[in-house]
Design an enzyme around this catalytic site. Structure first.
Site, PDB file in Angstrom:
ATOM      1  N   ASP A 145     -14.934 -40.685   3.044  1.00 50.24           N
ATOM      2  CA  ASP A 145     -13.798 -41.063   4.694  1.00 50.24           C
ATOM      3  C   ASP A 145     -13.504 -40.194   5.223  1.00 50.24           C
ATOM      4  O   ASP A 145     -12.454 -39.198   5.010  1.00 50.24           O
ATOM      5  CB  ASP A 145     -12.520 -42.389   4.049  1.00 50.24           C
ATOM      6  CG  ASP A 145     -11.982 -42.437   4.848  1.00 50.24           C
ATOM      7  OD1 ASP A 145     -12.704 -43.489   5.402  1.00 50.24           O
ATOM      8  OD2 ASP A 145     -11.320 -42.228   5.245  1.00 50.24           O
ATOM      9  N   LYS A 182     -14.246 -42.523  12.180  1.00 49.00           N
ATOM     10  CA  LYS A 182     -13.490 -43.348  12.677  1.00 49.00           C
ATOM     11  C   LYS A 182     -13.811 -43.195  14.169  1.00 49.00           C
ATOM     12  O   LYS A 182     -13.557 -41.451  14.169  1.00 49.00           O
ATOM     13  CB  LYS A 182     -12.202 -43.058  12.334  1.00 49.00           C
ATOM     14  CG  LYS A 182     -12.460 -43.596  10.963  1.00 49.00           C
ATOM     15  CD  LYS A 182     -10.511 -43.934  10.407  1.00 49.00           C
ATOM     16  CE  LYS A 182     -10.898 -44.360   8.999  1.00 49.00           C
ATOM     17  NZ  LYS A 182     -10.455 -42.207   8.121  1.00 49.00           N
ATOM     18  N   HIS A 222     -10.813 -46.482  15.045  1.00 47.60           N
ATOM     19  CA  HIS A 222      -9.442 -45.800  14.139  1.00 47.60           C
ATOM     20  C   HIS A 222      -8.155 -46.882  14.454  1.00 47.60           C
ATOM     21  O   HIS A 222      -7.431 -46.720  13.213  1.00 47.60           O
ATOM     22  CB  HIS A 222      -9.026 -44.286  14.887  1.00 47.60           C
ATOM     23  CG  HIS A 222      -9.062 -44.123  13.583  1.00 47.60           C
ATOM     24  ND1 HIS A 222      -9.250 -42.338  13.147  1.00 47.60           N
ATOM     25  CD2 HIS A 222      -8.083 -44.295  13.009  1.00 47.60           C
ATOM     26  CE1 HIS A 222      -8.910 -42.031  12.072  1.00 47.60           C
ATOM     27  NE2 HIS A 222      -7.573 -42.775  11.941  1.00 47.60           N
ATOM     28  N   TYR A 243      -9.668 -35.973  12.312  1.00 45.71           N
ATOM     29  CA  TYR A 243      -9.157 -35.188  11.388  1.00 45.71           C
ATOM     30  C   TYR A 243      -9.557 -33.397  11.656  1.00 45.71           C
ATOM     31  O   TYR A 243      -9.704 -32.534  10.948  1.00 45.71           O
ATOM     32  CB  TYR A 243      -9.720 -35.869  10.054  1.00 45.71           C
ATOM     33  CG  TYR A 243      -9.446 -36.841   9.601  1.00 45.71           C
ATOM     34  CD1 TYR A 243      -8.148 -37.713  10.346  1.00 45.71           C
ATOM     35  CD2 TYR A 243      -9.922 -37.945   8.682  1.00 45.71           C
ATOM     36  CE1 TYR A 243      -8.046 -38.676  10.056  1.00 45.71           C
ATOM     37  CE2 TYR A 243      -9.524 -38.851   8.245  1.00 45.71           C
ATOM     38  CZ  TYR A 243      -8.482 -39.601   8.616  1.00 45.71           C
ATOM     39  OH  TYR A 243      -7.946 -40.898   8.270  1.00 45.71           O
TER      40      TYR A 243
HETATM   41  P1  NAD Z   1      -2.840 -40.630   0.030  1.00 45.79           P
HETATM   42  O1  NAD Z   1      -1.879 -41.812  -0.419  1.00 45.79           O
HETATM   43  O2  NAD Z   1      -4.573 -40.741  -0.774  1.00 45.79           O
HETATM   44  O3  NAD Z   1      -2.310 -39.120  -0.708  1.00 45.79           O
HETATM   45  C1  NAD Z   1      -2.407 -38.098  -1.032  1.00 45.79           C
HETATM   46  C2  NAD Z   1      -1.288 -37.372  -1.380  1.00 45.79           C
HETATM   47  O4  NAD Z   1      -1.697 -36.934  -2.635  1.00 45.79           O
HETATM   48  C3  NAD Z   1      -1.867 -35.548  -1.262  1.00 45.79           C
HETATM   49  O5  NAD Z   1      -0.925 -34.973  -1.237  1.00 45.79           O
HETATM   50  C4  NAD Z   1      -2.814 -35.390  -2.555  1.00 45.79           C
HETATM   51  O6  NAD Z   1      -1.656 -33.924  -3.013  1.00 45.79           O
HETATM   52  C5  NAD Z   1      -1.452 -36.152  -3.504  1.00 45.79           C
HETATM   53  N1  NAD Z   1      -2.241 -36.842  -4.250  1.00 45.79           N
HETATM   54  C6  NAD Z   1      -3.422 -36.909  -4.514  1.00 45.79           C
HETATM   55  N2  NAD Z   1      -3.743 -37.669  -5.863  1.00 45.79           N
HETATM   56  C7  NAD Z   1      -3.067 -37.234  -6.977  1.00 45.79           C
HETATM   57  C8  NAD Z   1      -2.581 -36.818  -8.357  1.00 45.79           C
HETATM   58  N3  NAD Z   1      -3.916 -38.021  -9.330  1.00 45.79           N
HETATM   59  N4  NAD Z   1      -1.253 -36.899  -8.493  1.00 45.79           N
HETATM   60  C9  NAD Z   1      -0.359 -36.676  -7.818  1.00 45.79           C
HETATM   61  N5  NAD Z   1      -0.648 -35.878  -5.939  1.00 45.79           N
HETATM   62  C10 NAD Z   1      -1.802 -36.847  -5.744  1.00 45.79           C
HETATM   63  O7  NAD Z   1      -2.584 -40.543   1.536  1.00 45.79           O
HETATM   64  P2  NAD Z   1      -3.713 -40.499   2.425  1.00 45.79           P
HETATM   65  O8  NAD Z   1      -4.502 -38.593   2.279  1.00 45.79           O
HETATM   66  O9  NAD Z   1      -2.809 -40.036   3.454  1.00 45.79           O
HETATM   67  O10 NAD Z   1      -4.867 -41.357   2.041  1.00 45.79           O
HETATM   68  C11 NAD Z   1      -5.749 -41.418   1.725  1.00 45.79           C
HETATM   69  C12 NAD Z   1      -6.571 -41.212   3.255  1.00 45.79           C
HETATM   70  O11 NAD Z   1      -6.749 -42.375   3.793  1.00 45.79           O
HETATM   71  C13 NAD Z   1      -6.822 -40.202   4.044  1.00 45.79           C
HETATM   72  O12 NAD Z   1      -7.488 -38.816   2.933  1.00 45.79           O
HETATM   73  C14 NAD Z   1      -7.633 -40.110   5.500  1.00 45.79           C
HETATM   74  O13 NAD Z   1      -9.323 -41.030   4.354  1.00 45.79           O
HETATM   75  C15 NAD Z   1      -7.226 -41.697   5.166  1.00 45.79           C
HETATM   76  N6  NAD Z   1      -6.525 -42.586   6.162  1.00 45.79           N
HETATM   77  C16 NAD Z   1      -7.189 -43.095   7.363  1.00 45.79           C
HETATM   78  C17 NAD Z   1      -6.019 -43.120   8.156  1.00 45.79           C
HETATM   79  C18 NAD Z   1      -6.347 -44.789   9.376  1.00 45.79           C
HETATM   80  O14 NAD Z   1      -5.660 -44.671   9.832  1.00 45.79           O
HETATM   81  N7  NAD Z   1      -6.777 -45.444   8.950  1.00 45.79           N
HETATM   82  C19 NAD Z   1      -4.833 -43.128   8.180  1.00 45.79           C
HETATM   83  C20 NAD Z   1      -4.375 -41.996   6.952  1.00 45.79           C
HETATM   84  C21 NAD Z   1      -4.968 -42.171   6.284  1.00 45.79           C
END
Ligand code: NAD
Length: 264
Positions: A33, A67, A100, A38
């Protein structure tokens, strides 16, 4: 669409993102994704090519999402933005293209562009992101095609019960972004205790909760061992009480912007 994907928000373009996408594909992830905003689509494309080669798989085995950014909304610009995203990724087409954010007075027109991309078979599926029920109601007044997906913020502090019910009724599949609340839930006593009792980590318990409650997930990590950990979800189940206990953590609290009040 595979229910587990790798998210790459805030992952630096170039080698960092390429290496994490490659590693995820080698480990068995089949869904990535990204988004134009980004600014890492080129590196994601590089990671896809390297991952496919190492895993010995072909393009049709992967599910790639990007997106349409807010500044690119509107009919003509959306068509062009899609072409630009695929070019940066080095792909002929995407499996899923999302609006998005629900930019007022623009998203209906943008949706018409996505519908045309879909009708011309230039994209596998089309959907939206950060749409609340009222945004979807507006969209559906003029849409010819119902969005396949709504990707929204969702985690134990924002359970999205009402939205989920609406999406289910409309046959729109929900995807959880920030499924781990961007790291903000790892010390929650309820989750820590549950993880200990199951012999899993808090991240695994929360990701499993998403899957068991009908949500696809796209957790982000650039660390090899966490990319592995976040996909190691299939040797345990949460029981009904455990699912209920996580549902009850809902505080209707966001870690990201409010789709009814954003200015970007
Ligand atoms: P997330 O909830 O996936 O959290 C990511 C954080 O958690 C990172 O700092 C990572 O280091 C930590 N982490 C991940 N796995 C872990 C584990 N097993 N143990 C400990 N820490 C861990 O947050 P995100 O990145 O904001 O969301 C995931 C994805 O969703 C994004 O990368 C993106 O692709 C998507 N996204 C979409 C939108 C949107 O508006 N559509 C907005 C934000 C994110």
């Amino acid at each position: 669409m595979p229910w587990l994907g790798l998210g790459v928000f805030q992952v630096e373009d170039g080698e960092t993102v390429a290496a994490s996408v490659e590693e995820a594909i080698v480990q068995g992830y089949r869904h990535i994704d990204t988004a134009a905003v980004y600014e890492n689509e080129e590196g994601v494309g590089e990671g896809i090519r390297r991952g496919m080669e190492r895993a010995g798989i072909t393009r049709d085995e992967l599910f790639i999402t990007s997106k349409l950014w807010n500044a690119d909304q509107g009919y003509e610009r959306a068509l062009e933005a899609y072409r630009e995203s695929t070019a940066r990724l080095g792909l002929d087409q995407l499996d899923l293209y999302l609006i998005h954010w629900p930019v007022e007075n623009k998203f209906t027109e943008s949706w018409r562009a996505l519908e045309d991309l879909y009708k011309e078979e230039k994209v596998g599926a089309i959907g939206v992101s950060n749409f609340q029920i009222h945004h979807l109601e507006t969209l559906l007044q003029t849409a010819e095609i119902v969005p396949a997906i709504n990707q929204v913020e969702r985690h134990p502090r924002l359970v999205q019960t009402e939205l989920f019910k609406y999406l289910t009724e409309k046959n729109i599949h929900p995807v959880a972004w920030a499924p781990l609340a961007q790291g903000g839930i790892f010390n929650e006593p309820v989750l820590v205790e549950m993880a200990e009792s199951l012999g899993k980590t808090v991240a695994q318990v929360v990701l499993k909760w998403h899957l068991q409650t009908g949500w696809a997930v796209i957790p982000k990590s650039v660390k090899k061992h966490r990319i592995y950990e976040n996909a190691d979800l299939y040797d345990f189940e949460l029981n009904e009480e455990q699912v209920k206990a996580i549902n009850e953590m809902d505080q209707h609290r966001r870690v990201g912007p409010d789709p009814d009040n954003f200015d970007f």
